[in-house]
Design a protein around this motif. Structure first.
Motif, PDB file in Angstrom:
ATOM      1  N   HIS A  20       0.697  -1.206   0.001  1.00  0.00           N
ATOM      2  CA  HIS A  20      -0.029  -0.025  -0.100  1.00  0.00           C
ATOM      3  C   HIS A  20       0.985   1.293   0.040  1.00  0.00           C
ATOM      4  CE1 HIS A  20      -3.300  -2.683   0.388  1.00  0.00           C
ATOM      5  NE2 HIS A  20      -2.660  -3.210   1.610  1.00  0.00           N
ATOM      6  N   GLN A  21       2.011   1.428  -0.660  1.00  0.00           N
ATOM      7  CA  GLN A  21       2.836   2.395  -1.096  1.00  0.00           C
ATOM      8  C   GLN A  21       2.652   2.924  -2.418  1.00  0.00           C
ATOM      9  OE1 GLN A  21       4.736   4.090   1.403  1.00  0.00           O
ATOM     10  NE2 GLN A  21       3.684   2.659   2.801  1.00  0.00           N
ATOM     11  N   ASN A  22       2.900   4.118  -2.826  1.00  0.00           N
ATOM     12  CA  ASN A  22       2.771   4.659  -3.889  1.00  0.00           C
ATOM     13  C   ASN A  22       3.785   4.236  -4.909  1.00  0.00           C
ATOM     14  OD1 ASN A  22       2.470   6.432  -6.310  1.00  0.00           O
ATOM     15  ND2 ASN A  22       2.811   8.174  -5.417  1.00  0.00           N
ATOM     16  N   PRO A  23       3.378   3.279  -5.837  1.00  0.00           N
ATOM     17  CA  PRO A  23       4.117   2.482  -6.932  1.00  0.00           C
ATOM     18  C   PRO A  23       5.009   3.696  -7.606  1.00  0.00           C
ATOM     19  CG  PRO A  23       2.081   1.989  -7.449  1.00  0.00           C
ATOM     20  CD  PRO A  23       1.979   2.946  -6.362  1.00  0.00           C
ATOM     21  N   GLU A  24       4.459   4.755  -8.024  1.00  0.00           N
ATOM     22  CA  GLU A  24       5.264   5.752  -8.905  1.00  0.00           C
ATOM     23  C   GLU A  24       6.524   6.063  -8.292  1.00  0.00           C
ATOM     24  OE1 GLU A  24       2.169   8.741  -9.941  1.00  0.00           O
ATOM     25  OE2 GLU A  24       0.749   7.351 -10.470  1.00  0.00           O
ATOM     26  N   ARG A  25       6.506   5.944  -6.965  1.00  0.00           N
ATOM     27  CA  ARG A  25       8.056   6.445  -6.395  1.00  0.00           C
ATOM     28  C   ARG A  25       9.006   5.685  -7.245  1.00  0.00           C
ATOM     29  NH1 ARG A  25       7.701   5.210  -0.407  1.00  0.00           N
ATOM     30  NH2 ARG A  25       9.742   5.928  -0.737  1.00  0.00           N
ATOM     31  N   VAL A  26       8.840   4.638  -7.558  1.00  0.00           N
ATOM     32  CA  VAL A  26       9.994   3.562  -8.256  1.00  0.00           C
ATOM     33  C   VAL A  26      10.611   4.243  -9.385  1.00  0.00           C
ATOM     34  CG1 VAL A  26      10.375   1.263  -9.064  1.00  0.00           C
ATOM     35  CG2 VAL A  26       8.907   1.688  -7.369  1.00  0.00           C
ATOM     36  N   LYS A  27       9.500   4.994 -10.290  1.00  0.00           N
ATOM     37  CA  LYS A  27       9.932   5.741 -11.575  1.00  0.00           C
ATOM     38  C   LYS A  27      10.423   4.928 -12.594  1.00  0.00           C
ATOM     39  CE  LYS A  27      10.589   9.834  -8.768  1.00  0.00           C
ATOM     40  NZ  LYS A  27      11.418  10.832  -8.250  1.00  0.00           N
ATOM     41  N   ILE A  28       9.657   3.820 -12.899  1.00  0.00           N
ATOM     42  CA  ILE A  28      10.408   3.055 -13.865  1.00  0.00           C
ATOM     43  C   ILE A  28      10.393   3.877 -15.180  1.00  0.00           C
ATOM     44  CG2 ILE A  28      10.021   0.833 -15.363  1.00  0.00           C
ATOM     45  CD1 ILE A  28       8.626  -0.169 -12.858  1.00  0.00           C
ATOM     46  N   LYS A  29      11.308   3.505 -16.000  1.00  0.00           N
ATOM     47  CA  LYS A  29      11.550   4.001 -17.299  1.00  0.00           C
ATOM     48  C   LYS A  29      11.299   2.996 -18.411  1.00  0.00           C
ATOM     49  CE  LYS A  29      15.235   7.337 -16.328  1.00  0.00           C
ATOM     50  NZ  LYS A  29      14.957   7.233 -14.770  1.00  0.00           N
ATOM     51  N   GLU A  30      10.876   3.454 -19.539  1.00  0.00           N
ATOM     52  CA  GLU A  30      10.146   2.525 -20.379  1.00  0.00           C
ATOM     53  C   GLU A  30      10.999   1.500 -20.950  1.00  0.00           C
ATOM     54  OE1 GLU A  30       7.371   1.309 -22.417  1.00  0.00           O
ATOM     55  OE2 GLU A  30       6.905   3.088 -21.244  1.00  0.00           O
ATOM     56  N   TYR A  31      12.367   1.798 -20.962  1.00  0.00           N
ATOM     57  CA  TYR A  31      13.199   0.657 -21.479  1.00  0.00           C
ATOM     58  C   TYR A  31      13.485  -0.334 -20.431  1.00  0.00           C
ATOM     59  CZ  TYR A  31      16.965   2.641 -19.010  1.00  0.00           C
ATOM     60  OH  TYR A  31      17.776   3.267 -17.414  1.00  0.00           O
ATOM     61  N   GLU A  32      12.910  -0.098 -19.158  1.00  0.00           N
ATOM     62  CA  GLU A  32      12.990  -1.025 -18.093  1.00  0.00           C
ATOM     63  C   GLU A  32      11.973  -2.046 -17.886  1.00  0.00           C
ATOM     64  OE1 GLU A  32      15.472   1.151 -14.660  1.00  0.00           O
ATOM     65  OE2 GLU A  32      13.744   2.068 -15.137  1.00  0.00           O
ATOM     66  N   LYS A  33      10.784  -1.836 -18.508  1.00  0.00           N
ATOM     67  CA  LYS A  33       9.780  -2.392 -18.461  1.00  0.00           C
ATOM     68  C   LYS A  33       9.814  -4.162 -18.877  1.00  0.00           C
ATOM     69  CE  LYS A  33       6.518   1.381 -18.028  1.00  0.00           C
ATOM     70  NZ  LYS A  33       5.717   1.789 -18.258  1.00  0.00           N
ATOM     71  N   LYS A  34      10.953  -4.059 -19.779  1.00  0.00           N
ATOM     72  CA  LYS A  34      11.233  -5.598 -20.325  1.00  0.00           C
ATOM     73  C   LYS A  34      12.874  -5.938 -20.330  1.00  0.00           C
ATOM     74  CE  LYS A  34       6.985  -5.967 -23.192  1.00  0.00           C
ATOM     75  NZ  LYS A  34       6.701  -6.192 -24.442  1.00  0.00           N
ATOM     76  N   ASN A  35      13.301  -5.404 -19.165  1.00  0.00           N
ATOM     77  CA  ASN A  35      14.706  -5.310 -18.987  1.00  0.00           C
ATOM     78  C   ASN A  35      15.231  -6.964 -18.974  1.00  0.00           C
ATOM     79  OD1 ASN A  35      17.465  -5.256 -18.238  1.00  0.00           O
ATOM     80  ND2 ASN A  35      16.867  -4.272 -16.263  1.00  0.00           N
ATOM     81  N   VAL A  36      16.192  -7.453 -19.754  1.00  0.00           N
ATOM     82  CA  VAL A  36      16.625  -8.587 -19.787  1.00  0.00           C
ATOM     83  C   VAL A  36      18.028  -8.547 -19.447  1.00  0.00           C
ATOM     84  CG1 VAL A  36      15.005  -9.416 -21.627  1.00  0.00           C
ATOM     85  CG2 VAL A  36      17.115  -8.431 -22.328  1.00  0.00           C
ATOM     86  N   GLU A  37      18.497  -7.444 -18.955  1.00  0.00           N
ATOM     87  CA  GLU A  37      20.135  -7.507 -18.825  1.00  0.00           C
ATOM     88  C   GLU A  37      20.674  -8.485 -17.766  1.00  0.00           C
ATOM     89  OE1 GLU A  37      22.553  -3.706 -16.583  1.00  0.00           O
ATOM     90  OE2 GLU A  37      20.836  -3.363 -17.650  1.00  0.00           O
ATOM     91  N   SER A  38      19.761  -8.456 -16.216  1.00  0.00           N
ATOM     92  CA  SER A  38      20.363  -9.041 -15.393  1.00  0.00           C
ATOM     93  C   SER A  38      19.261 -10.318 -14.879  1.00  0.00           C
ATOM     94  CB  SER A  38      20.701  -8.247 -14.235  1.00  0.00           C
ATOM     95  OG  SER A  38      19.655  -7.559 -13.934  1.00  0.00           O
TER      96      SER A  38
END
Length: 181
Positions: A65-83
């Motif tokens: 129950h915390q504001n998820p917008e605080r995470v500030k996900i960038k568009e390219y991170e939404k399907k991150n396959v780097e790690s």
């Protein structure tokens, strides 16, 4: 010409980004005076899971129950396959953690303190100095901000974090052991 996929595969082989991320986590969890420790690799792995996968961190924020917008996900991170991490007995895991920790210890940035059957991970003065330098570099703002969010919302025992992750992300529990998340 190297493809984006090949580039991302090469990034996964590069340890420095992983070492930096772990150093950030340990420093944030060390507190203002830098004396607090993380108990065990299991807890570190669960915290690192939330840091590596901001989409999951965003979902975890909703669950508490915390504001998820605080995470500030960038568009390219939404399907991150780097790690990539894998599903393991106690939740998300990376088989390189022991190597990463040993390298940080070898560089004098982190220490390990055994106590009974547990180990405690903490940062050295040199590790704090590196972290201070990272804090002054805007390139690391997102990861440091997310580590602070994780510290203030998910600083639980390794066992409780594991239970939280399986309850919040049931799809992980349905994966076979060793399957990439």
């Amino acid at each position: 010409m190297i493809s984006v996929f090949e580039y991302l595969l090469e990034l996964e082989k590069e340890d420095d980004s992983h070492l930096g991320r772990i150093l950030v986590l340990l420093n944030v969890f060390a507190g203002i005076e830098g004396k607090k420790e993380i108990k065990g690799l299991t807890k570190l792995a669960k915290l690192d899971f939330l840091l590596r996968y901001p989409v999951y961190l965003e979902r975890a924020m909703k669950k508490v129950h915390q504001n998820p917008e605080r995470v500030k996900i960038k568009e390219y991170e939404k399907k991150n396959v780097e790690s990539k991490m894998v599903r393991f007995k106690y939740g998300p895991w990376d088989f390189r953690y022991r190597r990463f920790i040993n390298e940080l210890v070898g560089r004098g940035l982190v220490y390990i303190r055994p106590e009974g059957r547990s180990i405690y991970l903490g940062v050295t003065d040199n590790g704090r100095k590196i972290f201070e330098a990272l804090q002054n570099d805007p390139w690391h703002d997102d990861i440091i901000s997310r580590a602070k969010i994780i510290n203030s919302n998910f600083n639980k025992s390794g066992t409780n974090l594991m239970k939280f992750i399986y309850a919040t992300f049931p799809e992980i529990g349905s994966l076979k052991y060793g399957t990439k998340i």
